[in-house]
Design an enzyme around this catalytic site. Structure first.
Site, PDB file in Angstrom:
ATOM      1  N   CYS A  54     -11.561 -11.168 -44.562  1.00 40.66           N
ATOM      2  CA  CYS A  54     -12.234 -10.804 -45.814  1.00 40.66           C
ATOM      3  C   CYS A  54     -13.751 -10.749 -45.624  1.00 40.66           C
ATOM      4  O   CYS A  54     -14.344 -11.572 -44.944  1.00 40.66           O
ATOM      5  CB  CYS A  54     -11.865 -11.804 -46.910  1.00 40.66           C
ATOM      6  N   CYS A  58     -17.244 -16.751 -49.427  1.00 39.90           N
ATOM      7  CA  CYS A  58     -16.816 -17.920 -50.214  1.00 39.90           C
ATOM      8  C   CYS A  58     -16.727 -19.130 -49.256  1.00 39.90           C
ATOM      9  O   CYS A  58     -15.909 -19.109 -48.322  1.00 39.90           O
ATOM     10  CB  CYS A  58     -15.472 -17.638 -50.872  1.00 39.90           C
ATOM     11  N   CYS A  61     -13.389 -20.767 -48.141  1.00 38.83           N
ATOM     12  CA  CYS A  61     -12.193 -19.961 -47.858  1.00 38.83           C
ATOM     13  C   CYS A  61     -11.911 -19.713 -46.376  1.00 38.83           C
ATOM     14  O   CYS A  61     -12.734 -19.166 -45.649  1.00 38.83           O
ATOM     15  CB  CYS A  61     -12.301 -18.633 -48.587  1.00 38.83           C
ATOM     16  N   CYS A  98       3.471 -14.785 -57.281  1.00 36.17           N
ATOM     17  CA  CYS A  98       2.062 -14.392 -57.217  1.00 36.17           C
ATOM     18  C   CYS A  98       1.719 -13.856 -55.828  1.00 36.17           C
ATOM     19  O   CYS A  98       1.946 -14.531 -54.827  1.00 36.17           O
ATOM     20  CB  CYS A  98       1.202 -15.601 -57.569  1.00 36.17           C
ATOM     21  N   CYS A 130       2.585 -11.736 -60.676  1.00 32.81           N
ATOM     22  CA  CYS A 130       1.151 -12.025 -60.746  1.00 32.81           C
ATOM     23  C   CYS A 130       0.493 -11.502 -59.478  1.00 32.81           C
ATOM     24  O   CYS A 130       1.114 -11.482 -58.410  1.00 32.81           O
ATOM     25  CB  CYS A 130       0.978 -13.540 -60.859  1.00 32.81           C
ATOM     26  N   CYS A 190      -5.177 -15.493 -65.719  1.00 29.10           N
ATOM     27  CA  CYS A 190      -5.070 -16.773 -65.005  1.00 29.10           C
ATOM     28  C   CYS A 190      -6.415 -17.011 -64.348  1.00 29.10           C
ATOM     29  O   CYS A 190      -6.821 -16.270 -63.449  1.00 29.10           O
ATOM     30  CB  CYS A 190      -3.955 -16.657 -63.956  1.00 29.10           C
ATOM     31  N   ARG A 262      -2.650 -25.540 -64.349  1.00 28.29           N
ATOM     32  CA  ARG A 262      -1.898 -25.588 -63.092  1.00 28.29           C
ATOM     33  C   ARG A 262      -2.514 -26.561 -62.097  1.00 28.29           C
ATOM     34  O   ARG A 262      -3.683 -26.437 -61.729  1.00 28.29           O
ATOM     35  CB  ARG A 262      -1.797 -24.199 -62.464  1.00 28.29           C
TER      36      ARG A 262
HETATM   37  N1  SAM Z   1      -9.573 -12.557 -52.600  1.00 30.15           N
HETATM   38  C1  SAM Z   1      -9.213 -12.766 -53.953  1.00 30.15           C
HETATM   39  C2  SAM Z   1     -10.258 -13.536 -54.734  1.00 30.15           C
HETATM   40  O1  SAM Z   1     -11.086 -14.198 -54.124  1.00 30.15           O
HETATM   41  O2  SAM Z   1     -10.218 -13.458 -55.953  1.00 30.15           O
HETATM   42  C3  SAM Z   1      -7.877 -13.466 -54.119  1.00 30.15           C
HETATM   43  C4  SAM Z   1      -7.467 -14.567 -53.186  1.00 30.15           C
HETATM   44  S1  SAM Z   1      -8.479 -16.042 -53.199  1.00 30.15           S
HETATM   45  C5  SAM Z   1      -7.923 -16.869 -51.774  1.00 30.15           C
HETATM   46  C6  SAM Z   1      -7.838 -16.963 -54.585  1.00 30.15           C
HETATM   47  C7  SAM Z   1      -8.453 -18.286 -54.904  1.00 30.15           C
HETATM   48  O3  SAM Z   1      -7.980 -19.279 -54.000  1.00 30.15           O
HETATM   49  C8  SAM Z   1      -9.951 -18.441 -54.828  1.00 30.15           C
HETATM   50  O4  SAM Z   1     -10.615 -17.914 -55.935  1.00 30.15           O
HETATM   51  C9  SAM Z   1     -10.092 -19.958 -54.780  1.00 30.15           C
HETATM   52  O5  SAM Z   1     -10.226 -20.483 -56.080  1.00 30.15           O
HETATM   53  C10 SAM Z   1      -8.791 -20.424 -54.141  1.00 30.15           C
HETATM   54  N2  SAM Z   1      -9.031 -21.017 -52.805  1.00 30.15           N
HETATM   55  C11 SAM Z   1      -9.319 -20.347 -51.665  1.00 30.15           C
HETATM   56  N3  SAM Z   1      -9.488 -21.197 -50.633  1.00 30.15           N
HETATM   57  C12 SAM Z   1      -9.314 -22.447 -51.115  1.00 30.15           C
HETATM   58  C13 SAM Z   1      -9.372 -23.755 -50.543  1.00 30.15           C
HETATM   59  N4  SAM Z   1      -9.671 -23.944 -49.272  1.00 30.15           N
HETATM   60  N5  SAM Z   1      -9.118 -24.813 -51.340  1.00 30.15           N
HETATM   61  C14 SAM Z   1      -8.822 -24.626 -52.652  1.00 30.15           C
HETATM   62  N6  SAM Z   1      -8.753 -23.422 -53.250  1.00 30.15           N
HETATM   63  C15 SAM Z   1      -9.003 -22.335 -52.503  1.00 30.15           C
HETATM   64  C1  DTB Z   2      -5.288 -20.421 -57.225  1.00 28.64           C
HETATM   65  O1  DTB Z   2      -6.032 -20.834 -58.128  1.00 28.64           O
HETATM   66  N1  DTB Z   2      -4.923 -21.140 -56.165  1.00 28.64           N
HETATM   67  C2  DTB Z   2      -4.094 -20.368 -55.273  1.00 28.64           C
HETATM   68  C3  DTB Z   2      -3.888 -19.058 -56.077  1.00 28.64           C
HETATM   69  N2  DTB Z   2      -4.751 -19.231 -57.190  1.00 28.64           N
HETATM   70  C4  DTB Z   2      -4.040 -17.749 -55.430  1.00 28.64           C
HETATM   71  C5  DTB Z   2      -4.677 -20.202 -53.920  1.00 28.64           C
HETATM   72  C6  DTB Z   2      -4.995 -21.516 -53.243  1.00 28.64           C
HETATM   73  C7  DTB Z   2      -5.426 -21.201 -51.854  1.00 28.64           C
HETATM   74  C8  DTB Z   2      -5.642 -22.439 -51.027  1.00 28.64           C
HETATM   75  C9  DTB Z   2      -6.116 -22.097 -49.663  1.00 28.64           C
HETATM   76  C10 DTB Z   2      -5.158 -21.309 -48.837  1.00 28.64           C
HETATM   77  O2  DTB Z   2      -3.955 -21.633 -48.760  1.00 28.64           O
HETATM   78  O3  DTB Z   2      -5.601 -20.345 -48.175  1.00 28.64           O
HETATM   79 FE1  SF4 Z   3     -12.193 -13.292 -49.654  1.00 33.07          FE
HETATM   80 FE2  SF4 Z   3     -11.380 -15.822 -49.656  1.00 33.07          FE
HETATM   81 FE3  SF4 Z   3     -13.472 -15.129 -51.118  1.00 33.07          FE
HETATM   82 FE4  SF4 Z   3     -11.001 -14.261 -51.840  1.00 33.07          FE
HETATM   83  S1  SF4 Z   3     -11.728 -16.390 -51.814  1.00 33.07           S
HETATM   84  S2  SF4 Z   3     -12.892 -13.062 -51.766  1.00 33.07           S
HETATM   85  S3  SF4 Z   3     -10.087 -14.033 -49.795  1.00 33.07           S
HETATM   86  S4  SF4 Z   3     -13.345 -15.057 -48.873  1.00 33.07           S
END
Ligand code: SAM
Ligand code: DTB
Ligand code: SF4
Length: 335
Positions: A54, A58, A61, A98, A130, A190, A262
């Site tokens: 990506c 973030c 992430c 989802c 979702c 959501c 959630r």
């Molecule tokens: N790329 C899209 C976005 O950012 O909206 C969708 C996928 S993104 C991984 C969805 C959500 O996962 C993020 O907004 C964040 O709140 C959560 N998330 C990602 N990495 C995480 C982590 N290491 N621990 C907890 N939540 C995480």
């Molecule tokens: C949300 O609030 N939590 C989920 C879902 N929406 C998409 C994602 C959590 C991701 C945790 C880190 C991972 O597994 O990559």
């Molecule tokens: Fe990309 Fe992760 Fe940020 Fe979603 S949360 S936009 S997958 S870097």
């Protein structure tokens, strides 16, 4: 029933958040009991349909291309593979499926056409479908709605003030704009965030203030605890004390009484007793299955054992009707 309000002040939310813990939980449990079927928990299943690589930064992430986290980049899955995963999730008792993509935003290309096909296919299984695909335009939201999308996940992640510390490649307003496009298309919203990003208590309150003062509350509010991943800038963040998670859930429950709250990422670090207190404080939704998007989650069987011990019941799909027809929500008597 308490009133549904959209004019919360920061001081009011702080006063709730700071209450003695058990009084806070009791109040949240009462609100929960009046607005929901106590003990009923919505079970969602997550699938990463496009993983890693990506462009965004973030800080939490594992899927951001710029951090060396060991996540293997995977192109968009095939529709029949997704359908197979959704059928298996349904057989395991999930009512919502989802699909997550590591995209900054949706582009109008053949990948999006394929996601539209996936939405149609999963919808035909009678599951709540979702997606979480990053930013979407009003037109893209309408296409998803027409394909039968039930809900769209797009988290505000943290407070407006703290946002710039965590993400620089898109703004807080970009997130709100997508939420508004989703709402206008009649899709269930959501949206929640993450605790453990190094935010202050004021940021947690600020995040809840933004969500609770949206023109309509999200139908679903995920509260994630940071899953620290090696290679990301937040890998060494300290663990969030469990009582702070309970405060966050209870406060979300009180300020957004009708929303599903959630208990999302981070459950692997919690005992059954700690999760029980989260359910008591108003959590009524989880992600089940041994993987979230890229990180581990409790085994399905251990979650079912927890449901048995606590007397929790999975909620049926579409029990709240469709967000386009709010009046068809089923009524219930408080326990
Ligand atoms: N790329 C899209 C976005 O950012 O909206 C969708 C996928 S993104 C991984 C969805 C959500 O996962 C993020 O907004 C964040 O709140 C959560 N998330 C990602 N990495 C995480 C982590 N290491 N621990 C907890 N939540 C995480
Ligand atoms: C949300 O609030 N939590 C989920 C879902 N929406 C998409 C994602 C959590 C991701 C945790 C880190 C991972 O597994 O990559
Ligand atoms: Fe990309 Fe992760 Fe940020 Fe979603 S949360 S936009 S997958 S870097």
């Amino acid at each position: 029933m308490v009133d549904i309000r959209h004019n919360w002040t920061r001081e009011e939310i702080k006063a709730i958040y700071d209450r003695p813990l058990l009084k806070l939980v009791l109040e949240a449990a009462n609100v929960h009991n009046e607005h929901h079927v106590f003990g009923e928990v919505q079970v969602s299943s997550l699938l990463s349909i496009k993983t890693g690589g990506c462009s965004e930064d973030c800080a939490y992430c594992p899927q951001a291309a710029r951090y060396q986290t060991g996540v293997k980049v995977q192109a968009l899955m095939k529709t029949d593979e997704v359908l197979e995963a959704a059928s298996a999730a349904k057989a395991g008792g999930a009512s919502r499926f989802c699909m997550g993509a590591a995209w900054r935003e949706v582009r109008d290309n053949s990948d999006f056409d394929r996601v539209i096909d996936m939405v149609k296919a999963v919808n035909s299984l009678d599951m709540e479908v979702c997606c979480t695909l990053g930013m979407i335009t009003a037109n893209q939201a309408e296409r998803l709605a027409d394909a039968g999308l039930y809900a769209y996940n797009h988290n505000i992640d943290t407070s407006e003030e703290h946002y710039g510390e965590i993400i620089s490649t898109r703004t807080f307003d970009d997130r709100l704009n997508t939420l508004s496009n989703v709402r206008k298309a009649g899709i269930s919203v959501c949206s929640g965030g993450i605790i453990g990003l190094g935010e202050k208590e004021d940021d947690r309150i600020g995040m809840l203030l933004t969500l609770a003062n949206l023109p309509e509350h999200p139908e679903s509010v995920p509260i994630n605890t940071l899953v620290p991943v090696a290679g990301t800038p937040l890998a060494e963040n300290v663990k969030v004390p469990f009582d702070e998670l309970v405060r966050m859930i209870a406060t979300a429950r009180i300020v957004m009484p009708d929303a599903a709250v959630r208990l999302s990422a981070g459950r692997l670090e919690l005992s059954v007793a700690e999760q029980a207190m989260c359910f008591m404080a108003g959590a009524n939704s989880i992600f089940a299955g041994d993987k979230l998007l890229t990180t581990p989650n409790p085994e399905f069987n251990s979650d079912m054992e927890m449901f048995r011990i606590l007397g929790l019941k999975p909620k049926a799909a579409f029990a709240d009707g469709h967000p386009k027809n709010k009046q068809n929500k089923l009524q219930h008597e408080p326990a």
